[in-house]
Design a protein around this motif. Structure first.
Motif, PDB file in Angstrom:
ATOM      1  N   PRO A 156       0.834  -1.205   0.000  1.00 20.89           N
ATOM      2  CA  PRO A 156       0.000   0.000   0.000  1.00 20.89           C
ATOM      3  C   PRO A 156       0.869   1.256   0.000  1.00 20.89           C
ATOM      4  O   PRO A 156       2.079   1.192   0.267  1.00 20.89           O
ATOM      5  N   PRO A 157       0.266   2.406  -0.269  1.00 23.84           N
ATOM      6  CA  PRO A 157       1.019   3.662  -0.232  1.00 23.84           C
ATOM      7  C   PRO A 157       1.714   3.863   1.113  1.00 23.84           C
ATOM      8  O   PRO A 157       1.192   3.484   2.160  1.00 23.84           O
ATOM      9  N   LYS A 158       2.906   4.454   1.043  1.00 24.62           N
ATOM     10  CA  LYS A 158       3.664   4.847   2.245  1.00 24.62           C
ATOM     11  C   LYS A 158       3.892   3.683   3.213  1.00 24.62           C
ATOM     12  O   LYS A 158       3.778   3.838   4.428  1.00 24.62           O
ATOM     13  N   THR A 159       4.248   2.511   2.677  1.00 19.84           N
ATOM     14  CA  THR A 159       4.418   1.313   3.496  1.00 19.84           C
ATOM     15  C   THR A 159       5.818   0.746   3.337  1.00 19.84           C
ATOM     16  O   THR A 159       6.323   0.608   2.232  1.00 19.84           O
ATOM     17  N   GLY A 165       2.854   1.109 -10.313  1.00 25.17           N
ATOM     18  CA  GLY A 165       3.394   1.943  -9.257  1.00 25.17           C
ATOM     19  C   GLY A 165       4.912   2.029  -9.349  1.00 25.17           C
ATOM     20  O   GLY A 165       5.514   1.676 -10.369  1.00 25.17           O
ATOM     21  N   ASN A 207       7.370   1.298  -0.385  1.00 22.79           N
ATOM     22  CA  ASN A 207       6.574   2.142  -1.271  1.00 22.79           C
ATOM     23  C   ASN A 207       6.465   3.509  -0.621  1.00 22.79           C
ATOM     24  O   ASN A 207       5.731   3.677   0.343  1.00 22.79           O
ATOM     25  N   GLU A 208       7.187   4.476  -1.164  1.00 26.21           N
ATOM     26  CA  GLU A 208       7.148   5.829  -0.598  1.00 26.21           C
ATOM     27  C   GLU A 208       6.154   6.729  -1.329  1.00 26.21           C
ATOM     28  O   GLU A 208       6.052   7.900  -1.011  1.00 26.21           O
ATOM     29  N   THR A 209       5.396   6.168  -2.280  1.00 27.52           N
ATOM     30  CA  THR A 209       4.467   6.973  -3.071  1.00 27.52           C
ATOM     31  C   THR A 209       3.064   6.968  -2.464  1.00 27.52           C
ATOM     32  O   THR A 209       2.796   6.286  -1.480  1.00 27.52           O
ATOM     33  N   ASP A 210       2.164   7.708  -3.106  1.00 28.89           N
ATOM     34  CA  ASP A 210       0.774   7.779  -2.677  1.00 28.89           C
ATOM     35  C   ASP A 210      -0.112   6.772  -3.401  1.00 28.89           C
ATOM     36  O   ASP A 210      -1.334   6.803  -3.249  1.00 28.89           O
ATOM     37  N   GLU A 211       0.477   5.900  -4.198  1.00 26.54           N
ATOM     38  CA  GLU A 211      -0.250   4.874  -4.947  1.00 26.54           C
ATOM     39  C   GLU A 211       0.263   3.490  -4.540  1.00 26.54           C
ATOM     40  O   GLU A 211       1.444   3.332  -4.243  1.00 26.54           O
ATOM     41  N   PRO A 212      -0.606   2.467  -4.575  1.00 31.54           N
ATOM     42  CA  PRO A 212      -0.110   1.114  -4.306  1.00 31.54           C
ATOM     43  C   PRO A 212       0.918   0.699  -5.361  1.00 31.54           C
ATOM     44  O   PRO A 212       0.899   1.199  -6.488  1.00 31.54           O
ATOM     45  N   VAL A 213       1.799  -0.213  -4.989  1.00 29.41           N
ATOM     46  CA  VAL A 213       2.762  -0.769  -5.942  1.00 29.41           C
ATOM     47  C   VAL A 213       2.559  -2.283  -5.972  1.00 29.41           C
ATOM     48  O   VAL A 213       2.420  -2.916  -4.928  1.00 29.41           O
TER      49      VAL A 213
END
Length: 190
Positions: free
Chosen positions: A62-65, A85, A116-122
């Motif tokens: 998930p985002p930011k995980t 992502g 995952n440092e983004t705002d979207e899932p990877v």
């Protein structure tokens, strides 16, 4: 490539001295054709299904995980293919961002992690050549789920100790405290 080579499109990576491997000398390791339909299982191909050649897992962060604590494997090389992502990977002191469509190779004996440092899932596929790493993944996921079921944090010292015992069986050395540093530095959740 020192410990690996690419022959005819097949990736060959030497991991055969790992004590966790199934002995394949004198055993037919020919893989038969195999179709894996879309489903929610995380393990896509098991080592056994592929004639003791490769295991794969499809994962989502998930985002930011944050992913696993920085660690290294005595005998396992890992390959990742990002499906959607952007996955951030650390190998030793280098941090790289791999966008959808990208590949990344993490060699054995190198400290690495991912998040995952983004705002979207990877979403990404992990490839584990020449080792039954799918067995380890099922064991570690069950262990983590059992501690979560008890209301314990992913970063609790009790879970770290239990993970460390399992990791030792698989030739994995972890650096749990560095995971907390990554979480803080990149504004992630565990």
């Amino acid at each position: 490539m020192s410990s690996s080579s690419i022959l005819g499109g097949a990736i060959l990576l030497g991991c055969n001295s790992n004590k966790s491997l199934v002995e394949t000398r004198g055993v037919d390791t020919t893989a038969t054709e195999l179709y894996v339909p879309p489903h929610t299982n995380r393990i896509k191909l098991s080592y056994e299904q592929t004639g003791n050649q490769v295991a794969t897992a499809e994962l989502m962060l998930p985002p930011k995980t944050c992913g696993p604590a920085p660690h290294f494997h005595d005998e396992l090389d890992e390959i990742v293919r990002v499906l959607s992502g952007t996955l951030t990977l650390m190998v030793e002191d280098e941090v790289v961002r791999v966008p959808a469509g990208g590949w990344h190779f993490r060699p054995r004996k190198k400290v690495h992690s991912f998040w995952n440092e983004t705002d979207e899932p990877v979403r990404f596929i992990e490839i584990y050549p020449n080792q039954n790493f799918d067995v380890f993944l099922r064991q570690i996921w069950a262990l983590i789920d059992s501690y979560k079921g008890k209301g314990m944090s992913r970063d609790s010292p009790e879970l770290w100790a239990a993970q460390r015992r399992l990791n030792e069986q698989w030739g994995i050395t972890t650096f749990d405290e560095r995971r907390l540093e990554i979480i803080e530095q990149y504004g992630l959740t565990g």
